[in-house]
Design a protein around this motif. Sequence first.
Motif, PDB file in Angstrom:
ATOM      1  N   LEU A  79     -14.952  13.288 -14.347  1.00 15.66           N
ATOM      2  CA  LEU A  79     -15.013  12.009 -13.651  1.00 15.66           C
ATOM      3  C   LEU A  79     -13.629  11.387 -13.525  1.00 15.66           C
ATOM      4  O   LEU A  79     -13.300  10.778 -12.496  1.00 15.66           O
ATOM      5  CB  LEU A  79     -15.955  11.055 -14.386  1.00 15.66           C
ATOM      6  CG  LEU A  79     -17.425  11.475 -14.471  1.00 15.66           C
ATOM      7  CD1 LEU A  79     -18.221  10.446 -15.252  1.00 15.66           C
ATOM      8  CD2 LEU A  79     -18.019  11.669 -13.084  1.00 15.66           C
ATOM      9  N   ASP A  80     -12.806  11.528 -14.581  1.00 20.79           N
ATOM     10  CA  ASP A  80     -11.434  11.023 -14.506  1.00 20.79           C
ATOM     11  C   ASP A  80     -10.677  11.699 -13.365  1.00 20.79           C
ATOM     12  O   ASP A  80      -9.954  11.039 -12.603  1.00 20.79           O
ATOM     13  CB  ASP A  80     -10.706  11.281 -15.832  1.00 20.79           C
ATOM     14  CG  ASP A  80     -11.252  10.423 -16.962  1.00 20.79           C
ATOM     15  OD1 ASP A  80     -11.885   9.400 -16.663  1.00 20.79           O
ATOM     16  OD2 ASP A  80     -11.058  10.794 -18.133  1.00 20.79           O
ATOM     17  N   PHE A  81     -10.840  13.007 -13.254  1.00 15.55           N
ATOM     18  CA  PHE A  81     -10.178  13.762 -12.181  1.00 15.55           C
ATOM     19  C   PHE A  81     -10.672  13.308 -10.815  1.00 15.55           C
ATOM     20  O   PHE A  81      -9.879  13.104  -9.883  1.00 15.55           O
ATOM     21  CB  PHE A  81     -10.439  15.258 -12.374  1.00 15.55           C
ATOM     22  CG  PHE A  81      -9.889  16.120 -11.270  1.00 15.55           C
ATOM     23  CD1 PHE A  81      -8.545  16.467 -11.245  1.00 15.55           C
ATOM     24  CD2 PHE A  81     -10.714  16.577 -10.248  1.00 15.55           C
ATOM     25  CE1 PHE A  81      -8.042  17.253 -10.224  1.00 15.55           C
ATOM     26  CE2 PHE A  81     -10.216  17.365  -9.231  1.00 15.55           C
ATOM     27  CZ  PHE A  81      -8.865  17.709  -9.221  1.00 15.55           C
ATOM     28  N   MET A  82     -11.988  13.116 -10.688  1.00 10.15           N
ATOM     29  CA  MET A  82     -12.561  12.710  -9.406  1.00 10.15           C
ATOM     30  C   MET A  82     -12.072  11.331  -8.987  1.00 10.15           C
ATOM     31  O   MET A  82     -11.815  11.088  -7.798  1.00 10.15           O
ATOM     32  CB  MET A  82     -14.087  12.728  -9.490  1.00 10.15           C
ATOM     33  CG  MET A  82     -14.688  14.112  -9.641  1.00 10.15           C
ATOM     34  SD  MET A  82     -16.463  14.073  -9.971  1.00 10.15           S
ATOM     35  CE  MET A  82     -17.086  13.381  -8.441  1.00 10.15           C
ATOM     36  N   GLN A  83     -11.937  10.419  -9.950  1.00 16.09           N
ATOM     37  CA  GLN A  83     -11.486   9.073  -9.618  1.00 16.09           C
ATOM     38  C   GLN A  83      -9.983   8.997  -9.397  1.00 16.09           C
ATOM     39  O   GLN A  83      -9.506   8.057  -8.753  1.00 16.09           O
ATOM     40  CB  GLN A  83     -11.909   8.097 -10.716  1.00 16.09           C
ATOM     41  CG  GLN A  83     -13.401   7.856 -10.760  1.00 16.09           C
ATOM     42  CD  GLN A  83     -13.799   6.780 -11.745  1.00 16.09           C
ATOM     43  OE1 GLN A  83     -13.579   6.909 -12.944  1.00 16.09           O
ATOM     44  NE2 GLN A  83     -14.386   5.707 -11.248  1.00 16.09           N
ATOM     45  N   SER A  84      -9.239   9.948  -9.941  1.00 15.94           N
ATOM     46  CA  SER A  84      -7.785   9.955  -9.762  1.00 15.94           C
ATOM     47  C   SER A  84      -7.377  10.592  -8.443  1.00 15.94           C
ATOM     48  O   SER A  84      -6.283  10.336  -7.938  1.00 15.94           O
ATOM     49  CB  SER A  84      -7.108  10.697 -10.924  1.00 15.94           C
ATOM     50  OG  SER A  84      -7.415  10.093 -12.160  1.00 15.94           O
ATOM     51  N   MET A  85      -8.243  11.420  -7.894  1.00 18.39           N
ATOM     52  CA  MET A  85      -7.929  12.114  -6.644  1.00 18.39           C
ATOM     53  C   MET A  85      -7.874  11.124  -5.484  1.00 18.39           C
ATOM     54  O   MET A  85      -8.759  10.275  -5.340  1.00 18.39           O
ATOM     55  CB  MET A  85      -8.993  13.173  -6.363  1.00 18.39           C
ATOM     56  CG  MET A  85      -8.743  13.994  -5.119  1.00 18.39           C
ATOM     57  SD  MET A  85      -7.399  15.178  -5.314  1.00 18.39           S
ATOM     58  CE  MET A  85      -8.152  16.332  -6.457  1.00 18.39           C
TER      59      MET A  85
ATOM     60  N   PRO B 122     -18.661   6.183 -10.608  1.00 15.41           N
ATOM     61  CA  PRO B 122     -19.121   4.936 -11.235  1.00 15.41           C
ATOM     62  C   PRO B 122     -20.600   4.951 -11.593  1.00 15.41           C
ATOM     63  O   PRO B 122     -21.004   4.346 -12.598  1.00 15.41           O
ATOM     64  CB  PRO B 122     -18.828   3.874 -10.172  1.00 15.41           C
ATOM     65  CG  PRO B 122     -17.793   4.469  -9.292  1.00 15.41           C
ATOM     66  CD  PRO B 122     -18.071   5.926  -9.284  1.00 15.41           C
ATOM     67  N   GLY B 123     -21.407   5.630 -10.800  1.00 15.30           N
ATOM     68  CA  GLY B 123     -22.826   5.713 -11.110  1.00 15.30           C
ATOM     69  C   GLY B 123     -23.078   6.411 -12.433  1.00 15.30           C
ATOM     70  O   GLY B 123     -23.922   5.992 -13.228  1.00 15.30           O
TER      71      GLY B 123
END
Length: 288
Positions: free
Chosen positions: A134-140, A171-172
């Motif tokens: 999730l961190d990777f997805m939000q940082s992209m 976020p979900g």
Amino acid sequence: MNPLNPRIPLGEWADDFITWFQSAFSWLLDFVSLVLQGMYTGLFAVLSGPLFIVMLFVFAALAWLAVGVRRGWKLALFTFIGFYIIRALDQWDNAMSTLALVLVAVVIALVIALPLGVWAAKSRAVSRIVRPILDFMQSMPALAYLVPAIVIFSVGQVPGAIATIIFALPPGVRFTELAIRQVDGEVVEAAQAFGASPSHILFRVQLPLALQTIMAGINQVIMLALSMVVLAGMAGAEGLGGAVIESIGSLDVGLGIEAGLAVVILAIFLDRVTAALGSKGPGARAGR
């Protein structure tokens, strides 16, 4: 590879993987494309088919019911006037296209995010695996999701929906996990003492008490989906995003302002409705 001049061919590996994936799972990609396009087409027909004045009352009624009969008239009035302005700006079809794409992406994102968030709350091993992803997805960067989506699904609504689902999903998951973990342990223990099954505890105790936080996560999913759908105009998606991209390409300031104002009205409507629904949960009432 020269250690003094390193070069990792990550891009080539990614190209090879996408080519292999398209070849090996073409049947799956066709099915996903068919489902997403069908959901979007059907929902857009429902939203844009009736006379706009009918939909004005429908949206206003939804806003009124979401807030409550006594206090909902303010949001209902704003909704009626706001959507009337969208129609007056000649952005009604674009707004309904964007709303349809947002709803499709949000529904699919929540179908994935909510069970995954519950699973992560129940298992620390799953949580440790999911968190860095999730961190990777939000940082992209948001636009980075469009490139592989366009390569795999070509241009149109489908790549925009795929990119929106991926972008809006984190976020979900996070809020659902947080909400379940924040439920008072004594309440769960009391339910266990009365012989409640794990599924009964989850659906009758934890999820109702966690509803307010989960709705905050849904609110974030919707807002991110709306922002991404606008960017999805670069992928050939119609709607307000397409109008914004058209205004940039033709340097049409007026069109950009009209489409931008329609996006703002949609965002306020969706934000206020989801926030009002979240405030009606048992957890919200317990906190008053």
